[in-house]
Design a protein around this motif. Sequence first.
Motif, PDB file in Angstrom:
ATOM      1  N   CYS A  47      59.975  11.196  -8.222  1.00 17.89           N
ATOM      2  CA  CYS A  47      60.941  11.785  -9.209  1.00 17.89           C
ATOM      3  C   CYS A  47      60.636  11.533 -10.680  1.00 17.89           C
ATOM      4  CB  CYS A  47      62.421  11.260  -8.930  1.00 17.89           C
ATOM      5  SG  CYS A  47      63.791  11.558 -10.228  1.00 17.89           S
ATOM      6  N   CYS A 103      64.837   5.951 -10.994  1.00 10.18           N
ATOM      7  CA  CYS A 103      65.539   6.607  -9.884  1.00 10.18           C
ATOM      8  C   CYS A 103      65.255   5.750  -8.549  1.00 10.18           C
ATOM      9  CB  CYS A 103      65.292   8.065  -9.807  1.00 10.18           C
ATOM     10  SG  CYS A 103      65.862   8.805  -8.379  1.00 10.18           S
ATOM     11  N   SER A 150      68.221   8.796  -5.871  1.00 11.10           N
ATOM     12  CA  SER A 150      68.653   9.987  -5.870  1.00 11.10           C
ATOM     13  C   SER A 150      69.133  10.289  -7.229  1.00 11.10           C
ATOM     14  CB  SER A 150      69.925  10.082  -4.868  1.00 11.10           C
ATOM     15  OG  SER A 150      70.322  11.628  -4.904  1.00 11.10           O
ATOM     16  N   CYS A 151      68.832  11.422  -7.824  1.00  7.40           N
ATOM     17  CA  CYS A 151      69.323  11.844  -9.071  1.00  7.40           C
ATOM     18  C   CYS A 151      69.253  13.554  -9.449  1.00  7.40           C
ATOM     19  CB  CYS A 151      68.706  11.135 -10.326  1.00  7.40           C
ATOM     20  SG  CYS A 151      67.078  11.697 -10.674  1.00  7.40           S
ATOM     21  N   CYS A 199      65.941  15.020  -8.877  1.00  7.61           N
ATOM     22  CA  CYS A 199      65.179  15.145  -7.525  1.00  7.61           C
ATOM     23  C   CYS A 199      66.043  15.396  -6.204  1.00  7.61           C
ATOM     24  CB  CYS A 199      64.714  13.545  -7.051  1.00  7.61           C
ATOM     25  SG  CYS A 199      65.675  12.255  -7.169  1.00  7.61           S
ATOM     26  N   ARG A 215      66.341   9.056  -1.266  1.00  9.60           N
ATOM     27  CA  ARG A 215      65.084   9.768  -0.804  1.00  9.60           C
ATOM     28  C   ARG A 215      64.296   8.744   0.144  1.00  9.60           C
ATOM     29  NH1 ARG A 215      61.828   9.584  -5.413  1.00  9.60           N
ATOM     30  NH2 ARG A 215      62.982   8.621  -6.554  1.00  9.60           N
TER      31      ARG A 215
HETATM   32 ZN    ZN Z   1      65.411  11.084  -9.119  1.00 13.62          ZN
END
Ligand code: ZN
Length: 626
Positions: free
Chosen positions: A564, A570, A586-587, A590, A607
């Motif tokens: 990411c 992240c 997760s953000c 991504c 992820r």
């Molecule tokens: Zn991310």
Amino acid sequence: MTPKDQKRFKVGELRPSQALTTFGVGAIIDLPNLSVMVMGLNDWPLKDTVEIGLQRLLDSVRDVLGAQVAALRSAPVVPDTRQVNPFDPSALVGIPVAPFPRWMVCPYCRRLAPLGSGLFKLETPYRTDQIRYVHANCTKPGKPPTVVPARFVVACKNGHLDDFPWRDFAHNGPTTCTGGMKLLEPSATGEAASIFVQCEGANCGAIRPMSDAFKMDLKALPVCKARRPHLRDHDECGCKTPLGLDMRMEPMLQGASNSWFGITLTALAIPQASGKLKQLVEDHWTVLEKVQSEQNIELLQTVTTQLRDLSEYTATDIWQAVQAKKTAPPDEGGDPSDLKTPEWEVFTDPDSAEKGRDFQLRAVPPPKRYAKYFETVVLAERLREVRALVGFSRIESPSDYDNPTAFPENQRARLSRTQPTWVPASEIRGEGLFFHFKEDLIQKWVKENKALDGVFLEAHRRWRIARKLEPPDEFYPGLRFVLLHSFAHALIRQLSVECGYTTASLRERIYSRNPGVDEPEMAGVLIYTAAPDSEGTLGGLVSLGRPGTLERHLDQALDNVRLCASDPLCAEHHPYRDGTTLHAASCHACLFAPETSCERGNKYLDRAVLVPTVETGEGSELAFFR
Ligand SMILES: [Zn+2]
Ligand SMILES: [Zn+2]
Ligand SMILES: [Zn+2]
Ligand SMILES: [Zn+2]
Ligand SMILES: [Zn+2]
């Protein structure tokens, strides 16, 4: 307020689906010069709505709102015209709205007053989007300035909303002072600390920064008067906390993302009958239900196109099928609030599903490299999704619950003053890709990753405790859900980048149930098109499901989420260590998807359950797709 002010006016060019997701009952819409609230169902012009049939969903709506609900109906259909006089009775179609908040500010002299004060005059140009109020006696020479809504409101967790208590707030408590009010903004930063409310009463001079509103302790906040501006009333039952205490209103900036959440129930139209004619009768039940005789059917067949899909059948055959359905014993089928299990049963046995206008499935083998993860991939060549609005909430989001029907009733704001006899609904025809995961593999993987399961459970608990939701463990969806959900997001992002779908036009539907309950385990993901005009693009998404093409997209989707742009931050993100976020790696860069695509408000995502990340490292046991 003049009677003219009280009249409703229409807001042009809202799509029916927007009316539900963005512009639902109780939501505030910003027009160029005014903010308006979508009014309750009592104000909606029923004659311009169209009935939408889907019995399974209607049963579920009844389960929530009561047996008096007789129909799902579309939002009013707005004629496509911009040149409408909003007060012309013929223009009273579309979504009924009324000004809210009712306190307005003159940007020139900073006068702050409610619309009912008579200081502001309504101007009604011919274009609805230019309706405005002006400060008629402003100190500004020349044309009177257009006033703007004062951007602060107060809301409570039970869905009530009110104008900000400007006068009491400026005077640091209840007051009888009737001095004129001003909202000063000496520097244009827009921050609450640089905005002041001032009383100009003789010998008063009370002044207070708006930032105080966000610092007040609970007891200093106003008690909720249970105001329901969308119903033009106050709930006579009042408003209490779950512990029976007076509910306090919280200040809120108008347009804040937590100011309105629609509570919607969603279902796919799936075959309910075996046999082609039976299914067609089912599909057309909203019309055929009203038919009284064989002659009625003949008439419909000759003078309308409503039954054109049944043209290969005689009126006699159709009438027999209608009678058979009417006299059939009521279906004892399952819990009406469980909309997904019947869909799961069809998707996992696609060959036995009757093909119809609304539903057509074709199973294809999964791509070779992915055969060990999936039982099948199912191309949903035709789908019809119907969404019904059963209420709304403020501050608390229904996506914190695994099923919108589980949202606490006392926090769900009502759509109408009386028990609703219909609810607004929208339907979308589209197509989709369904992935049936291998159950034994999922169970093995979950067992191997108990540690992460525990982390998500703890995050879930803390999230609910912070919101005083009891019991804290309830509705925890499990690590299985995190996997399916993360997979859905990775694929939505890939398909939208590669294939020109906007992310908002693709949606996920997650079928997830852990073992240990009476019902079958579920592990499936449906990605489908959800744009209201997607009928024109049929075939696009399904064509990506061909094994060769799909393999490339799956490879790419999974490869994309290894890294990411915000790594290593992240990848290191913990679901609760630095504030309870309920997601791990997760953000927005991504794995997040637009709110309209996601069933669970971008929570329960990671992820690292899909592929190795810089945090878990190559060869990570956590990665499902090794
Ligand atoms: Zn991310
Ligand atoms: Zn003015
Ligand atoms: Zn005063
Ligand atoms: Zn309240
Ligand atoms: Zn999601």
